[in-house]
Design a protein around this motif. Structure first.
Motif, PDB file in Angstrom:
ATOM      1  N   LEU A   1       0.827  -1.204   0.000  1.00 55.09           N
ATOM      2  CA  LEU A   1       0.000   0.000   0.000  1.00 55.09           C
ATOM      3  C   LEU A   1       0.865   1.260   0.000  1.00 55.09           C
ATOM      4  CD1 LEU A   1      -2.813   1.209   0.067  1.00 55.09           C
ATOM      5  CD2 LEU A   1      -2.720   1.097   2.565  1.00 55.09           C
ATOM      6  N   TYR A   2       1.957   1.247   0.779  1.00 54.72           N
ATOM      7  CA  TYR A   2       2.846   2.408   0.792  1.00 54.72           C
ATOM      8  C   TYR A   2       3.475   2.646  -0.578  1.00 54.72           C
ATOM      9  CZ  TYR A   2       2.612   2.734   5.868  1.00 54.72           C
ATOM     10  OH  TYR A   2       2.178   2.902   7.151  1.00 54.72           O
TER      11      TYR A   2
ATOM     12  N   VAL B   1      -4.142  14.725   0.740  1.00 59.01           N
ATOM     13  CA  VAL B   1      -5.072  13.668   1.160  1.00 59.01           C
ATOM     14  C   VAL B   1      -4.358  12.318   1.221  1.00 59.01           C
ATOM     15  CG1 VAL B   1      -7.128  12.375   0.460  1.00 59.01           C
ATOM     16  CG2 VAL B   1      -7.145  14.864   0.385  1.00 59.01           C
ATOM     17  N   VAL B   2      -3.521  12.043   0.225  1.00 59.98           N
ATOM     18  CA  VAL B   2      -2.783  10.775   0.214  1.00 59.98           C
ATOM     19  C   VAL B   2      -1.824  10.717   1.407  1.00 59.98           C
ATOM     20  CG1 VAL B   2      -1.101   9.389  -1.058  1.00 59.98           C
ATOM     21  CG2 VAL B   2      -3.021  10.404  -2.252  1.00 59.98           C
TER      22      VAL B   2
ATOM     23  N   ALA C   1      -2.685   7.671   8.463  1.00 59.37           N
ATOM     24  CA  ALA C   1      -3.708   6.857   9.119  1.00 59.37           C
ATOM     25  C   ALA C   1      -3.372   5.371   9.043  1.00 59.37           C
ATOM     26  CB  ALA C   1      -5.071   7.125   8.483  1.00 59.37           C
ATOM     27  N   VAL C   2      -2.876   4.929   7.900  1.00 53.02           N
ATOM     28  CA  VAL C   2      -2.491   3.520   7.758  1.00 53.02           C
ATOM     29  C   VAL C   2      -1.322   3.196   8.685  1.00 53.02           C
ATOM     30  CG1 VAL C   2      -1.470   1.847   6.164  1.00 53.02           C
ATOM     31  CG2 VAL C   2      -3.387   3.256   5.428  1.00 53.02           C
TER      32      VAL C   2
ATOM     33  N   CYS D   1      -2.350  12.071   4.285  1.00 56.42           N
ATOM     34  CA  CYS D   1      -3.195  11.777   5.446  1.00 56.42           C
ATOM     35  C   CYS D   1      -3.570  10.298   5.492  1.00 56.42           C
ATOM     36  CB  CYS D   1      -4.457  12.644   5.422  1.00 56.42           C
ATOM     37  SG  CYS D   1      -4.155  14.381   5.736  1.00 56.42           S
ATOM     38  N   VAL D   2      -3.832   9.707   4.339  1.00 53.63           N
ATOM     39  CA  VAL D   2      -4.130   8.270   4.281  1.00 53.63           C
ATOM     40  C   VAL D   2      -2.916   7.468   4.729  1.00 53.63           C
ATOM     41  CG1 VAL D   2      -4.638   6.350   2.709  1.00 53.63           C
ATOM     42  CG2 VAL D   2      -5.922   8.486   2.530  1.00 53.63           C
ATOM     43  N   GLN D   3      -1.727   7.866   4.270  1.00 52.87           N
ATOM     44  CA  GLN D   3      -0.505   7.179   4.692  1.00 52.87           C
ATOM     45  C   GLN D   3      -0.327   7.262   6.202  1.00 52.87           C
ATOM     46  OE1 GLN D   3       2.626   9.025   2.436  1.00 52.87           O
ATOM     47  NE2 GLN D   3       2.566   7.442   0.872  1.00 52.87           N
TER      48      GLN D   3
ATOM     49  N   LEU E   1       0.796   4.166  -2.764  1.00 48.89           N
ATOM     50  CA  LEU E   1       0.484   5.553  -2.401  1.00 48.89           C
ATOM     51  C   LEU E   1       1.604   6.509  -2.797  1.00 48.89           C
ATOM     52  CD1 LEU E   1      -1.273   5.045   1.045  1.00 48.89           C
ATOM     53  CD2 LEU E   1      -2.322   5.634  -1.148  1.00 48.89           C
TER      54      LEU E   1
END
Length: 112
Positions: free
Chosen positions: A56-57, A95-96, A102-103, A98-100, A60
């Motif tokens: 996922l990283y 936004v990406v 959070a993950v 922030c997703v990173q 992203l």
């Protein structure tokens, strides 16, 4: 870790410069972010090849790299105000990130 912090800092600096009306500075911050994002994406992909579970990283970081390149390309040819696509690409990068975050936080909490 520092390799991942540099592109984040440059994108945040570009967003702050855009907010302050210094669009030229924002362009140059994004231009510097292109190789920094490429290094971070290659590093994440290298970890995947080494067997780490960081797919996922890697994905992203690849998305961030593509967004930064698109944002730079649109800004480079723009005369006058910043085009909407450039602003949208910059916002999508944030936004990406922030997703990173959070993950990463979820993984850390799960490991405890």
């Amino acid at each position: 870790m520092a390799r991942r912090a540099i592109p984040v800092g440059l994108v945040i600096a570009a967003a702050a410069a855009d907010g302050a009306g210094s669009h030229g500075l924002a362009f140059y911050a994004l231009l510097l972010a292109v190789p920094a994002c490429a290094v971070a994406a290659l590093e994440a992909f290298g970890h995947v090849l080494d067997g780490a579970d960081e797919h996922l990283y890697a994905l992203l970081w690849t998305v961030v790299l593509a967004l930064v390149v698109v944002g730079c390309a649109v800004r480079a040819s723009a005369v006058g105000p910043v085009p909407g696509l450039a602003r949208s690409a910059l916002l999508a990068c944030l936004v990406v990130f922030c997703v990173q975050a959070a993950v990463g936080a979820a993984r850390e909490l799960r490991s405890r």
